[in-house]
Design an enzyme around this catalytic site. Structure first.
Site, PDB file in Angstrom:
ATOM      1  N   GLY A 250     -36.869  -3.475 -30.914  1.00  0.00           N
ATOM      2  CA  GLY A 250     -35.707  -3.706 -31.773  1.00  0.00           C
ATOM      3  C   GLY A 250     -34.552  -4.174 -30.918  1.00  0.00           C
ATOM      4  O   GLY A 250     -34.392  -5.352 -30.623  1.00  0.00           O
ATOM      5  N   GLU A 251     -33.745  -3.225 -30.453  1.00  0.00           N
ATOM      6  CA  GLU A 251     -32.572  -3.573 -29.656  1.00  0.00           C
ATOM      7  C   GLU A 251     -32.853  -3.797 -28.166  1.00  0.00           C
ATOM      8  O   GLU A 251     -32.170  -4.628 -27.545  1.00  0.00           O
ATOM      9  CB  GLU A 251     -31.519  -2.485 -29.819  1.00  0.00           C
ATOM     10  CG  GLU A 251     -30.966  -2.390 -31.238  1.00  0.00           C
ATOM     11  CD  GLU A 251     -30.206  -1.106 -31.477  1.00  0.00           C
ATOM     12  OE1 GLU A 251     -28.993  -1.106 -31.210  1.00  0.00           O
ATOM     13  OE2 GLU A 251     -30.820  -0.116 -31.917  1.00  0.00           O
ATOM     14  N   PRO A 252     -33.784  -3.086 -27.523  1.00  0.00           N
ATOM     15  CA  PRO A 252     -33.947  -3.245 -26.069  1.00  0.00           C
ATOM     16  C   PRO A 252     -34.125  -4.688 -25.576  1.00  0.00           C
ATOM     17  O   PRO A 252     -33.525  -5.049 -24.557  1.00  0.00           O
ATOM     18  CB  PRO A 252     -35.189  -2.389 -25.766  1.00  0.00           C
ATOM     19  CG  PRO A 252     -35.141  -1.323 -26.798  1.00  0.00           C
ATOM     20  CD  PRO A 252     -34.648  -1.995 -28.042  1.00  0.00           C
TER      21      PRO A 252
END
Length: 305
Positions: A250-252
């Protein structure tokens, strides 16, 4: 099979992953699984959707509920299996047969619903009942890893950039759904390009936002996507402590977009060397075209024939 879980589907594919995990654990067809809408009347104490871990949290909760159901259904599955063997059939009983058997004995009505609960237990949000921290000082229970290399073309007179190529490799353990995870990886990378290179909020002297629309505020569009964009998940790398061997995404991958900024900085350094400018220069964030052009220390007069 109807599943209600505590995650909000916002395009990250959580419904699809939950349906896959339920079908795999119960041994039924994916077509037999329906994911209901997010509803606090059904799942009252759900956690927030965010932090990249929602999909794995609800998948594990659903898997635990399915394991409870499997325990209830196992005697019926065993009976049907033995009955098939007596009839010369070595096949496994089908999902409809097992459920029908469990639901047909009126004197022994089975509970064919279950609830599963799961939450990470070793991160900075974990506490005991008194609020004392019990986990490690990190956002998640584990780390994900990735690498990216980008090639950027910089127009030294205008500051405009074009990402010619980006190659990305990312670790998600044993992916539950590679199609979803690759799409999440691509999306996070492009969002990072916007963050590092284009999206600059501007306020006037009174503090009023002057970037209320894409005329002034520049999110990444099709032209900002790398012309050659190669994305791959690290293969044969299950995470033993993960949900079915997987890791979150997702964000990483957002952070890997710094490779684009890094390439732009290399191009600026080359331009400054050509005109004899000092090696050290300031570069604000985000690195918008005007900032990039100023950093190059090149004027139109220097380019005259």
């Amino acid at each position: 099979v109807t599943v209600f879980h505590g995650g909000c589907e916002i395009g990250q594919g959580v419904h699809t992953k939950v349906a896959q995990v339920v079908a795999l654990t119960l041994g039924c067809d994916l077509d037999a699984v329906r994911v209901g809408e997010t509803n606090t009347g059904v799942v009252p104490n759900m956690r927030f959707t965010g932090g990249s871990i929602t999909s794995e949290v609800v998948c594990e909760a659903a898997r635990r509920a399915c394991q409870e159901l499997n325990g209830t259904l196992e005697p019926h599955r065993k009976f049907l299996r033995e009955k098939k063997r007596q009839d010369g059939d070595n096949g496994e009983p089908t999902w409809p047969e097992v459920v029908a058997a469990a639901n047909s004995v009126l004197a022994h009505q089975e509970k064919l619903s279950a609830t599963g609960i799961f939450a990470p237990t070793n991160n900075k949000y974990c506490t005991d009942v008194q609020g004392n921290p019990t986990g490690k000082p990190f956002h998640g229970d584990y780390f994900t890893f990735g690498a990216a290399v980008s090639e950027v073309e910089l127009d030294v007179l205008t500051g405009q950039t074009q990402v010619l190529r980006s190659d990305v490799l990312f670790d998600v353990g044993q992916s539950i759904n590679p199609g979803i995870d690759i799409a999440q990886l691509e999306g996070a990378f492009v969002m990072g390009i916007g963050y590092y290179m284009h999206e600059e909020p501007l306020q006037d002297a009174k503090g009023v936002d002057r970037t209320q629309g894409v005329w002034e505020y520049k999110p990444p569009m099709a032209a900002e996507v790398p012309r050659e964009f190669s994305v791959e998940l690290l293969r044969d790398n299950p995470y033993p402590k993960g949900v079915l061997g997987s890791k979150a995404i997702g964000e990483p991958p957002f952070m890997l977009s710094y490779s684009v900024l890094g390439a732009a900085k290399k191009a600026i350094a080359a331009a400054r060397k050509d005109v004899g400018a000092p090696e050290v220069f300031d570069l604000p964030m985000p690195c918008t075209p005007d900032a990039l052009q100023r950093a190059c220390a090149i004027t139109a007069q220097q380019m005259a024939c």
